[in-house]
Design an enzyme around this catalytic site. Sequence first.
Site, PDB file in Angstrom:
ATOM      1  N   ASN A  37       1.047  -1.107   0.014  1.00 16.25           N
ATOM      2  CA  ASN A  37       0.038   0.020  -0.026  1.00 16.25           C
ATOM      3  C   ASN A  37       0.920   1.239   0.013  1.00 16.25           C
ATOM      4  O   ASN A  37       1.507   1.500   0.948  1.00 16.25           O
ATOM      5  CB  ASN A  37      -1.014   0.053   1.368  1.00 16.25           C
ATOM      6  N   LYS A  43      -0.011   4.493  -0.223  1.00 16.55           N
ATOM      7  CA  LYS A  43      -0.546   5.355   0.863  1.00 16.55           C
ATOM      8  C   LYS A  43      -0.161   6.854  -0.258  1.00 16.55           C
ATOM      9  O   LYS A  43      -0.267   6.609  -1.502  1.00 16.55           O
ATOM     10  CB  LYS A  43       0.013   5.484   1.830  1.00 16.55           C
ATOM     11  N   HIS A  47      -9.464   0.540   5.238  1.00 22.88           N
ATOM     12  CA  HIS A  47      -8.151   0.731   5.919  1.00 22.88           C
ATOM     13  C   HIS A  47      -8.189   1.486   7.234  1.00 22.88           C
ATOM     14  O   HIS A  47      -9.245   2.358   7.110  1.00 22.88           O
ATOM     15  CB  HIS A  47      -7.121   1.433   4.845  1.00 22.88           C
ATOM     16  N   GLU A  78      -5.149  -5.655  10.629  1.00 24.43           N
ATOM     17  CA  GLU A  78      -4.170  -4.713  10.822  1.00 24.43           C
ATOM     18  C   GLU A  78      -4.300  -4.004  12.031  1.00 24.43           C
ATOM     19  O   GLU A  78      -5.258  -3.056  12.142  1.00 24.43           O
ATOM     20  CB  GLU A  78      -3.993  -3.588   9.670  1.00 24.43           C
ATOM     21  N   GLY A 121       2.403   1.448  10.867  1.00 25.84           N
ATOM     22  CA  GLY A 121       3.442   2.719  10.559  1.00 25.84           C
ATOM     23  C   GLY A 121       4.102   3.222  12.040  1.00 25.84           C
ATOM     24  O   GLY A 121       4.598   4.386  12.171  1.00 25.84           O
ATOM     25  N   SER A 169       3.652  -2.666  10.256  1.00 29.95           N
ATOM     26  CA  SER A 169       5.106  -2.655  10.611  1.00 29.95           C
ATOM     27  C   SER A 169       5.875  -4.074  10.075  1.00 29.95           C
ATOM     28  O   SER A 169       6.786  -4.400  10.552  1.00 29.95           O
ATOM     29  CB  SER A 169       5.327  -2.256  11.933  1.00 29.95           C
TER      30      SER A 169
END
Length: 251
Positions: free
Chosen positions: A11, A13, A96, A168, A174, A214
């Site tokens: 992804n 982003k 997401h 997730e 992140g 991560s």
Amino acid sequence: MSDRPYYIAGNWKMHKTRSQAAELAGALVTQLKDGKHKYLVAPSFTLLETVAPILKGTNIRLGAQNCAAEEQGAHTGEVSVLQLKDLEVQTVILGHSERRHIYHEDDALINKKLRLALQHGFEVILCVGELLEEREAGKAEQVCETQTVKGLEGVAAGDLGRIVIAYEPVWAIGTGKTATPEDADAIHAFVRKVLAKLYGQAAADKILIQYGGSVKPENAAQLMAKENIDGALVGGAALKADTFVPIAKFA
Ligand code: PEP
């Protein structure tokens, strides 16, 4: 070991210009052409037209990071499934955590988008996952169950072949904090149980459940070794071939 294939998705982003996207897509095509798993990259809408011809005919699918809940009309700033189809997008990522928590998308909206995307032939990666405070309150399973059940409301068993779930945990996205392989596997097993309640065990056993949060070259293999982890949805480490390729080719 299950006989489900692994599916590694990147992804991107809100990163990259067209030239940077073309460079990364080209590097991935070259370096993953002997890759043994299923692959996808999801660039920003503005990059799809650039990346599509680079991926065409390769083993890397083209994904979008979102879509509108309506086919077309007065929806300023939105992008429709018809427009994504026109750009040869194959997969749409929905739900997401950044869409849920920054842009306040709720389960009903995500479900509407998901059903529209399926109706138009897309594969959908449905993201689910709990916030840190929900995990600390012992509610991780409950949150993932609700998001899975409501996200899939009205989805026929015959369409499940085009559904992928990405677990997730929001606290791991992140942040550099990865769920332990054991903790992630426990939620994946739980989500599979939820899917079995909805569609039966045989159907649930076929659904791929990716882990996201991560994922890095250093932890990919340990995560993928777990029975219920069928791949990864990768954010930060998907932005460079140097970090995405080792994940995609985890040993
Ligand atoms: C993501 O955005 O889906 C994600 C998992 O990000 P990161 O890998 O950077 O945690």
